[in-house]
Design a protein around this motif. Structure first.
Motif, PDB file in Angstrom:
ATOM      1  N   UNK A 188       0.850  -1.197   0.000  1.00 20.73           N
ATOM      2  CA  UNK A 188       0.000   0.000   0.000  1.00 20.73           C
ATOM      3  C   UNK A 188       0.886   1.247   0.000  1.00 20.73           C
ATOM      4  N   UNK A 189       1.561   1.507  -1.137  1.00 22.15           N
ATOM      5  CA  UNK A 189       2.497   2.643  -1.173  1.00 22.15           C
ATOM      6  C   UNK A 189       1.764   3.979  -1.070  1.00 22.15           C
ATOM      7  N   UNK A 190       2.514   5.010  -0.641  1.00 23.35           N
ATOM      8  CA  UNK A 190       1.971   6.360  -0.710  1.00 23.35           C
ATOM      9  C   UNK A 190       1.771   6.688  -2.185  1.00 23.35           C
ATOM     10  N   UNK A 191       0.643   7.292  -2.512  1.00 27.90           N
ATOM     11  CA  UNK A 191       0.318   7.597  -3.901  1.00 27.90           C
ATOM     12  C   UNK A 191       0.640   9.053  -4.216  1.00 27.90           C
ATOM     13  N   UNK A 192       1.450   9.234  -5.231  1.00 29.82           N
ATOM     14  CA  UNK A 192       1.785  10.568  -5.731  1.00 29.82           C
ATOM     15  C   UNK A 192       0.912  10.781  -6.956  1.00 29.82           C
ATOM     16  N   UNK A 193      -0.156  11.578  -6.776  1.00 34.54           N
ATOM     17  CA  UNK A 193      -1.180  11.713  -7.821  1.00 34.54           C
ATOM     18  C   UNK A 193      -1.070  12.979  -8.650  1.00 34.54           C
ATOM     19  N   UNK A 194      -0.346  13.973  -8.141  1.00 42.66           N
ATOM     20  CA  UNK A 194      -0.304  15.252  -8.849  1.00 42.66           C
ATOM     21  C   UNK A 194       0.947  16.033  -8.449  1.00 42.66           C
ATOM     22  N   UNK A 195       1.095  17.189  -9.035  1.00 45.38           N
ATOM     23  CA  UNK A 195       2.273  18.020  -8.783  1.00 45.38           C
ATOM     24  C   UNK A 195       2.373  18.411  -7.310  1.00 45.38           C
ATOM     25  N   UNK A 196       1.268  18.705  -6.678  1.00 42.59           N
ATOM     26  CA  UNK A 196       1.292  19.098  -5.259  1.00 42.59           C
ATOM     27  C   UNK A 196       1.845  17.969  -4.393  1.00 42.59           C
ATOM     28  N   UNK A 197       1.439  16.731  -4.672  1.00 45.84           N
ATOM     29  CA  UNK A 197       1.956  15.585  -3.920  1.00 45.84           C
ATOM     30  C   UNK A 197       3.462  15.448  -4.114  1.00 45.84           C
ATOM     31  N   UNK A 198       3.913  15.569  -5.353  1.00 48.25           N
ATOM     32  CA  UNK A 198       5.332  15.437  -5.655  1.00 48.25           C
ATOM     33  C   UNK A 198       6.141  16.568  -5.017  1.00 48.25           C
ATOM     34  N   UNK A 199       5.610  17.774  -5.057  1.00 53.60           N
ATOM     35  CA  UNK A 199       6.303  18.915  -4.460  1.00 53.60           C
ATOM     36  C   UNK A 199       6.387  18.767  -2.937  1.00 53.60           C
ATOM     37  N   UNK A 200       5.374  18.185  -2.322  1.00 60.61           N
ATOM     38  CA  UNK A 200       5.400  17.955  -0.874  1.00 60.61           C
ATOM     39  C   UNK A 200       6.529  16.985  -0.521  1.00 60.61           C
ATOM     40  N   UNK A 201       6.662  15.927  -1.302  1.00 63.71           N
ATOM     41  CA  UNK A 201       7.753  14.981  -1.074  1.00 63.71           C
ATOM     42  C   UNK A 201       9.103  15.663  -1.276  1.00 63.71           C
ATOM     43  N   UNK A 202       9.219  16.461  -2.293  1.00 67.15           N
ATOM     44  CA  UNK A 202      10.447  17.213  -2.563  1.00 67.15           C
ATOM     45  C   UNK A 202      10.781  18.126  -1.386  1.00 67.15           C
ATOM     46  N   UNK A 203       9.814  18.846  -0.877  1.00 69.22           N
ATOM     47  CA  UNK A 203      10.017  19.772   0.239  1.00 69.22           C
ATOM     48  C   UNK A 203      10.464  19.029   1.487  1.00 69.22           C
ATOM     49  N   UNK A 204       9.789  17.929   1.792  1.00 74.33           N
ATOM     50  CA  UNK A 204      10.131  17.182   3.007  1.00 74.33           C
ATOM     51  C   UNK A 204      11.536  16.617   2.945  1.00 74.33           C
ATOM     52  N   UNK A 205      11.947  16.111   1.806  1.00 67.96           N
ATOM     53  CA  UNK A 205      13.278  15.513   1.725  1.00 67.96           C
ATOM     54  C   UNK A 205      14.365  16.575   1.606  1.00 67.96           C
TER      55      UNK A 205
END
Length: 76
Positions: free
Chosen positions: A29-46
């Motif tokens: 049950x992976x975390x789902x990256x569905x859109x740019x906002x999701x991807x940017x959140x991951x980018x920001x956190x890392x």
């Protein structure tokens, strides 16, 4: 006292941020990256070292266009 408060706030914020995505971060049950906002959140956190995602699973569910985006710095 300020150090303890900062650490507590960081733990609470990162726990909330980790729940921003659908899924549970497991292989089944992976975390789902569905859109740019999701991807940017991951980018920001890392990029800010808020969280590390060792042994955590993600799945992109759509093509995400980052053409011309200067804020995306990658995922560490």
């Amino acid at each position: 006292m300020a150090k303890k408060f900062y650490l507590l706030a960081l733990v609470v914020l990162t726990a909330l941020a980790a729940r921003a995505w659908d899924g549970s971060g497991t292989e089944s049950s992976p975390y789902l990256i569905k859109n740019k906002a999701d991807l940017m959140e991951l980018c920001t956190q890392t990029s800010k070292n808020l969280l590390t995602y060792d042994n955590v699973f993600f799945k992109m569910t759509a093509d995400i266009d980052l053409e011309g985006d200067t804020l995306f710095t990658g995922i560490a």
